[in-house]
Design a protein around this motif. Structure first.
Motif, PDB file in Angstrom:
ATOM      1  N   SER A  83       0.830  -1.208   0.000  1.00 45.80           N
ATOM      2  CA  SER A  83       0.000   0.000   0.000  1.00 45.80           C
ATOM      3  C   SER A  83       0.860   1.252   0.000  1.00 45.80           C
ATOM      4  O   SER A  83       1.433   1.635   1.025  1.00 45.80           O
ATOM      5  CB  SER A  83      -0.928   0.025   1.225  1.00 45.80           C
ATOM      6  N   GLY A  85      -0.388   4.141  -0.371  1.00 46.27           N
ATOM      7  CA  GLY A  85      -1.174   5.112   0.396  1.00 46.27           C
ATOM      8  C   GLY A  85      -0.973   4.975   1.891  1.00 46.27           C
ATOM      9  O   GLY A  85      -0.872   5.983   2.606  1.00 46.27           O
ATOM     10  N   GLU A  86      -0.917   3.751   2.381  1.00 43.40           N
ATOM     11  CA  GLU A  86      -0.704   3.530   3.814  1.00 43.40           C
ATOM     12  C   GLU A  86       0.678   4.031   4.232  1.00 43.40           C
ATOM     13  O   GLU A  86       0.842   4.635   5.305  1.00 43.40           O
ATOM     14  CB  GLU A  86      -0.849   2.041   4.141  1.00 43.40           C
ATOM     15  N   ARG A  88       2.269   6.477   2.865  1.00 44.55           N
ATOM     16  CA  ARG A  88       2.216   7.938   2.898  1.00 44.55           C
ATOM     17  C   ARG A  88       1.498   8.440   4.148  1.00 44.55           C
ATOM     18  O   ARG A  88       1.945   9.395   4.792  1.00 44.55           O
ATOM     19  CB  ARG A  88       1.518   8.477   1.650  1.00 44.55           C
ATOM     20  N   ARG A  89       0.375   7.798   4.486  1.00 46.53           N
ATOM     21  CA  ARG A  89      -0.366   8.236   5.670  1.00 46.53           C
ATOM     22  C   ARG A  89       0.498   8.181   6.920  1.00 46.53           C
ATOM     23  O   ARG A  89       0.480   9.093   7.744  1.00 46.53           O
ATOM     24  CB  ARG A  89      -1.623   7.379   5.844  1.00 46.53           C
ATOM     25  N   GLU A  90       1.271   7.110   7.058  1.00 49.04           N
ATOM     26  CA  GLU A  90       2.131   6.982   8.221  1.00 49.04           C
ATOM     27  C   GLU A  90       3.230   8.038   8.206  1.00 49.04           C
ATOM     28  O   GLU A  90       3.579   8.608   9.242  1.00 49.04           O
ATOM     29  CB  GLU A  90       2.730   5.569   8.251  1.00 49.04           C
ATOM     30  N   ILE A  92       3.060  11.041   6.839  1.00 48.86           N
ATOM     31  CA  ILE A  92       2.431  12.321   7.173  1.00 48.86           C
ATOM     32  C   ILE A  92       2.185  12.413   8.675  1.00 48.86           C
ATOM     33  O   ILE A  92       2.381  13.469   9.299  1.00 48.86           O
ATOM     34  CB  ILE A  92       1.103  12.489   6.407  1.00 48.86           C
ATOM     35  N   GLU A  93       1.745  11.315   9.288  1.00 50.42           N
ATOM     36  CA  GLU A  93       1.522  11.294  10.742  1.00 50.42           C
ATOM     37  C   GLU A  93       2.803  11.604  11.492  1.00 50.42           C
ATOM     38  O   GLU A  93       2.791  12.354  12.484  1.00 50.42           O
ATOM     39  CB  GLU A  93       0.980   9.928  11.173  1.00 50.42           C
ATOM     40  N   GLN A  96       3.529  15.305  11.143  1.00 46.62           N
ATOM     41  CA  GLN A  96       2.617  16.076  11.988  1.00 46.62           C
ATOM     42  C   GLN A  96       3.028  15.979  13.451  1.00 46.62           C
ATOM     43  O   GLN A  96       2.987  16.976  14.194  1.00 46.62           O
ATOM     44  CB  GLN A  96       1.188  15.567  11.814  1.00 46.62           C
ATOM     45  N   GLN A 135       4.227   9.187  -4.014  1.00 42.12           N
ATOM     46  CA  GLN A 135       3.690   9.594  -2.713  1.00 42.12           C
ATOM     47  C   GLN A 135       4.697   9.439  -1.576  1.00 42.12           C
ATOM     48  O   GLN A 135       4.603  10.119  -0.568  1.00 42.12           O
ATOM     49  CB  GLN A 135       2.449   8.761  -2.363  1.00 42.12           C
TER      50      GLN A 135
END
Length: 216
Positions: A83, A85-86, A88-90, A92-93, A96, A135
């Motif tokens: 993934s 996308g997964e 990338r989400r991690e 970004i977290e 942040q 990504q």
């Protein structure tokens, strides 16, 4: 969801015969769930490189690994990306987290952790557009080349389509050799020789596979 969790399950269907590779020994389940794990380490000796592939491009990545070892003396490890996308989400977290608590060192994104000990340039290939693999670019610890199916309006055999978009094994080989040349590890003439040998600009030179049962 179960147990109070909101969970989405998704299944990807392909319109071509595709033999799922066997589960590798010592499967990294945590990496699989996080979005990426080392699928097959190269047994060859020589300059190192890393190939990141997903979905139906996995066989092309494994074939590229063989071509690089047998014909070019390059040891390329193959990573299965479950993934983009997964990942990338991690990432970004983590960014942040660092922003909200700048006084504390936030953990490195998983992409960076997983690839931190991987030697050589990184080449990603998939049947998605390049933007999907792009990504994770900011967290890949080294030179990063992405190959994808950017464009439309092409319909032919699947091998020809993958040659047209340069996501097939031979194109991955040339991308790896070019990346190694960019790092000064190999002479650029090797990449030129491979591009000429495989005719990666010619869809008619794409190998016909037994899985090819219709248009791409």
């Amino acid at each position: 969801g179960f147990g109070g969790e909101d969970i989405f399950y998704y299944i990807t269907l392909y319109n071509e015969p595709y033999s799922q590779p066997a589960e590798p020994e010592n499967l990294n389940v945590e990496g699989l769930l996080k979005g990426m794990y080392l699928f097959k380490k190269s047994e060859a000796s020589g300059p190192k490189a890393q190939i990141l592939v997903s979905g139906v491009t996995m066989p092309e990545g494994l074939r590229a690994q063989e071509l690089l070892a047998d014909e070019w003396g390059v040891a390329a490890d193959v990573w299965s990306v479950t993934s983009w996308g997964e990942l990338r989400r991690e990432g970004i977290e983590r960014e942040q987290q660092a922003l909200r608590d700048p006084g504390t060192d936030a953990p490195l994104p998983y992409v960076t952790q997983a690839l931190s000990d991987a030697a050589g340039p990184f080449v990603a290939a998939s049947d998605w557009m390049r933007a999907v693999a792009d990504q994770i670019r900011q967290w890949v610890p080294g030179s990063y080349t992405t190959l994808g199916t950017d464009g439309f309006g092409f319909s032919d055999t699947r091998p020809a389509a993958r040659r047209y978009f340069n996501v097939d094994a031979e194109s991955i080989v040339v991308a790896v050799l070019s990346a190694l040349a960019g790092e000064g590890t190999l002479d650029r003439s090797k990449a030129v020789e491979a591009a000429t040998k495989y005719r990666i600009d010619d869809v008619r030179a794409a190998a016909v596979s037994y899985t090819d049962t219709g248009s791409a």
